[in-house]
Structure formats: C-alpha cells, structure tokens
Design a protein around this motif. Sequence first.
Motif, PDB file in Angstrom:
ATOM      1  N   PHE A 110       0.834  -1.196   0.000  1.00 38.22           N
ATOM      2  CA  PHE A 110       0.000   0.000   0.000  1.00 38.22           C
ATOM      3  C   PHE A 110       0.868   1.244   0.000  1.00 38.22           C
ATOM      4  N   THR A 111       0.554   2.173  -0.896  1.00 36.17           N
ATOM      5  CA  THR A 111       1.321   3.409  -0.974  1.00 36.17           C
ATOM      6  C   THR A 111       0.446   4.637  -0.777  1.00 36.17           C
ATOM      7  N   ALA A 112      -0.862   4.454  -0.742  1.00 39.77           N
ATOM      8  CA  ALA A 112      -1.744   5.602  -0.536  1.00 39.77           C
ATOM      9  C   ALA A 112      -2.962   5.175   0.272  1.00 39.77           C
ATOM     10  N   PHE A 113      -3.497   6.134   0.993  1.00 41.46           N
ATOM     11  CA  PHE A 113      -4.685   5.924   1.814  1.00 41.46           C
ATOM     12  C   PHE A 113      -5.591   7.126   1.602  1.00 41.46           C
ATOM     13  N   ARG A 114      -6.879   6.881   1.380  1.00 37.43           N
ATOM     14  CA  ARG A 114      -7.838   7.963   1.148  1.00 37.43           C
ATOM     15  C   ARG A 114      -9.110   7.670   1.928  1.00 37.43           C
ATOM     16  N   GLN A 115      -9.629   8.712   2.607  1.00 33.23           N
ATOM     17  CA  GLN A 115     -10.847   8.538   3.386  1.00 33.23           C
ATOM     18  C   GLN A 115     -11.657   9.831   3.368  1.00 33.23           C
ATOM     19  N   LEU A 116     -12.951   9.724   3.089  1.00 33.17           N
ATOM     20  CA  LEU A 116     -13.866  10.848   3.237  1.00 33.17           C
ATOM     21  C   LEU A 116     -14.397  10.841   4.660  1.00 33.17           C
ATOM     22  N   LEU A 117     -14.472  12.030   5.266  1.00 36.75           N
ATOM     23  CA  LEU A 117     -14.917  12.150   6.651  1.00 36.75           C
ATOM     24  C   LEU A 117     -15.887  13.312   6.783  1.00 36.75           C
ATOM     25  N   SER A 118     -16.771  13.227   7.762  1.00 36.69           N
ATOM     26  CA  SER A 118     -17.718  14.314   7.982  1.00 36.69           C
ATOM     27  C   SER A 118     -16.977  15.559   8.446  1.00 36.69           C
ATOM     28  N   ALA A 119     -17.427  16.701   7.978  1.00 32.45           N
ATOM     29  CA  ALA A 119     -16.777  17.978   8.317  1.00 32.45           C
ATOM     30  C   ALA A 119     -17.257  18.448   9.693  1.00 32.45           C
ATOM     31  N   THR A 120     -16.903  17.652  10.698  1.00 33.20           N
ATOM     32  CA  THR A 120     -17.298  17.890  12.086  1.00 33.20           C
ATOM     33  C   THR A 120     -16.072  17.665  12.975  1.00 33.20           C
ATOM     34  N   PRO A 121     -16.119  18.121  14.223  1.00 32.69           N
ATOM     35  CA  PRO A 121     -15.007  17.816  15.129  1.00 32.69           C
ATOM     36  C   PRO A 121     -14.755  16.311  15.259  1.00 32.69           C
ATOM     37  N   ARG A 122     -15.806  15.528  15.241  1.00 34.17           N
ATOM     38  CA  ARG A 122     -15.643  14.072  15.312  1.00 34.17           C
ATOM     39  C   ARG A 122     -14.900  13.547  14.080  1.00 34.17           C
ATOM     40  N   GLY A 123     -15.219  14.079  12.903  1.00 40.42           N
ATOM     41  CA  GLY A 123     -14.519  13.687  11.684  1.00 40.42           C
ATOM     42  C   GLY A 123     -13.050  14.053  11.730  1.00 40.42           C
ATOM     43  N   ALA A 124     -12.738  15.220  12.293  1.00 42.53           N
ATOM     44  CA  ALA A 124     -11.342  15.645  12.417  1.00 42.53           C
ATOM     45  C   ALA A 124     -10.570  14.727  13.360  1.00 42.53           C
ATOM     46  N   ARG A 125     -11.184  14.347  14.477  1.00 45.71           N
ATOM     47  CA  ARG A 125     -10.528  13.418  15.411  1.00 45.71           C
ATOM     48  C   ARG A 125     -10.303  12.059  14.750  1.00 45.71           C
ATOM     49  N   LEU A 126     -11.297  11.617  13.996  1.00 43.01           N
ATOM     50  CA  LEU A 126     -11.182  10.334  13.309  1.00 43.01           C
ATOM     51  C   LEU A 126     -10.075  10.376  12.251  1.00 43.01           C
ATOM     52  N   ALA A 127      -9.916  11.494  11.569  1.00 43.86           N
ATOM     53  CA  ALA A 127      -8.852  11.638  10.568  1.00 43.86           C
ATOM     54  C   ALA A 127      -7.492  11.392  11.217  1.00 43.86           C
ATOM     55  N   ARG A 128      -7.286  11.973  12.369  1.00 39.88           N
ATOM     56  CA  ARG A 128      -6.008  11.800  13.075  1.00 39.88           C
ATOM     57  C   ARG A 128      -5.798  10.347  13.465  1.00 39.88           C
ATOM     58  N   ARG A 129      -6.823   9.710  13.992  1.00 39.70           N
ATOM     59  CA  ARG A 129      -6.708   8.309  14.412  1.00 39.70           C
ATOM     60  C   ARG A 129      -6.457   7.392  13.226  1.00 39.70           C
ATOM     61  N   LEU A 130      -7.165   7.618  12.124  1.00 39.82           N
ATOM     62  CA  LEU A 130      -6.965   6.790  10.933  1.00 39.82           C
ATOM     63  C   LEU A 130      -5.561   6.978  10.361  1.00 39.82           C
ATOM     64  N   ALA A 131      -5.076   8.209  10.370  1.00 37.79           N
ATOM     65  CA  ALA A 131      -3.720   8.472   9.878  1.00 37.79           C
ATOM     66  C   ALA A 131      -2.689   7.729  10.724  1.00 37.79           C
ATOM     67  N   LEU A 132      -2.831   7.784  12.048  1.00 35.45           N
ATOM     68  CA  LEU A 132      -1.901   7.084  12.931  1.00 35.45           C
ATOM     69  C   LEU A 132      -1.937   5.575  12.690  1.00 35.45           C
ATOM     70  N   HIS A 133      -3.127   5.047  12.494  1.00 39.09           N
ATOM     71  CA  HIS A 133      -3.273   3.613  12.226  1.00 39.09           C
ATOM     72  C   HIS A 133      -2.589   3.235  10.911  1.00 39.09           C
ATOM     73  N   GLN A 134      -2.810   4.037   9.872  1.00 40.83           N
ATOM     74  CA  GLN A 134      -2.199   3.743   8.578  1.00 40.83           C
ATOM     75  C   GLN A 134      -0.685   3.866   8.635  1.00 40.83           C
ATOM     76  N   LEU A 135      -0.193   4.881   9.311  1.00 36.78           N
ATOM     77  CA  LEU A 135       1.254   5.044   9.429  1.00 36.78           C
ATOM     78  C   LEU A 135       1.885   3.869  10.176  1.00 36.78           C
ATOM     79  N   ASP A 136       1.204   3.391  11.204  1.00 28.67           N
ATOM     80  CA  ASP A 136       1.696   2.224  11.927  1.00 28.67           C
ATOM     81  C   ASP A 136       1.771   1.015  10.988  1.00 28.67           C
ATOM     82  N   ALA A 137       0.764   0.846  10.152  1.00 25.83           N
ATOM     83  CA  ALA A 137       0.764  -0.258   9.179  1.00 25.83           C
ATOM     84  C   ALA A 137       1.902  -0.116   8.179  1.00 25.83           C
ATOM     85  N   TRP A 138       2.315   1.107   7.893  1.00 30.49           N
ATOM     86  CA  TRP A 138       3.418   1.357   6.967  1.00 30.49           C
ATOM     87  C   TRP A 138       4.781   1.292   7.653  1.00 30.49           C
ATOM     88  N   GLY A 139       4.803   1.009   8.941  1.00 33.63           N
ATOM     89  CA  GLY A 139       6.075   0.865   9.637  1.00 33.63           C
ATOM     90  C   GLY A 139       6.537   2.086  10.403  1.00 33.63           C
TER      91      GLY A 139
END
Length: 141
Positions: A12-41
Amino acid sequence: MNQRISTPTGEFTAFRQLLSATPRGARLARRLALHQLDAWGFPHGGDVSDAAALIVAELAANAITHGRVAGRDFELRLTRREPNTLRIEVADARGDRLPRCRSGGAEDDAGRGLCLVAALATAWGVTERKVGKAVWAELAV
C-alpha cells in the motif's frame, strides 16, 4: 469510503478517506492516519508518527472550521512517495478561502496551526480542485 491504492507488488502506498466535516470527523482523521502510518512501519510515538499526527490534526481542524460547506465531507489522503517522503493532504469544499500562516500575539487563541505545519513539514501548499482545495504537507521519512 476508504480507498487504499497499491503498487503492483501489493504494497500500500496511498490511503484515502472521506470524513464528515465535524469535530468528530477531524478526530477520526487523526486516528486513521496514525493507524495507517503504523501499518506502513511508522509506529505510534515515533518522530514521523507524531509529526504527521499534528499535521493531520491542524489541517483537519482548518478544513472543518474554515472550509466547511453544509452537507459536504472533507478528504484525508496519505501518500508514500519513494524513496523518503510522506505527503499528507486534506481537501475541503471551500476553494475561496485559502489558508495562510499567521503568527499572532501571545493572547491569540487561533491562527498558528499552519505555522506549526510549516515548521514540521519539508514543504506545504495548496492545490486547487474542481470543487474546493487541498492543503498538503510533506514530511521526510
């Protein structure tokens, strides 16, 4: 919609996710990014992970605060560019509101997020889209 783009070898070289434009969506963006980065090493708590988490948090916060259009999502995209670059993009629906780095006074509660992004990233900028804009930052990894 979660989309992962892979190389011919299946890595995997790219990750894309649509999220709701809400504070909850912003928090989820951070969590998903951390999860993906962990998967990338890039493990949680490492320099790359910490810098990327802050950049995602700032760009997502800007997207929901300044780029929000009712009923429209924002997009998070992470891309590994060989040999040593991570690109973080957050796109919103407001192309008419361009971000800028403002260094405010000590009393200001807002306006320094992009200055933090600029300090952490090797480069950052804005790309126009058919609808809205994408704010991106690149990190050396």
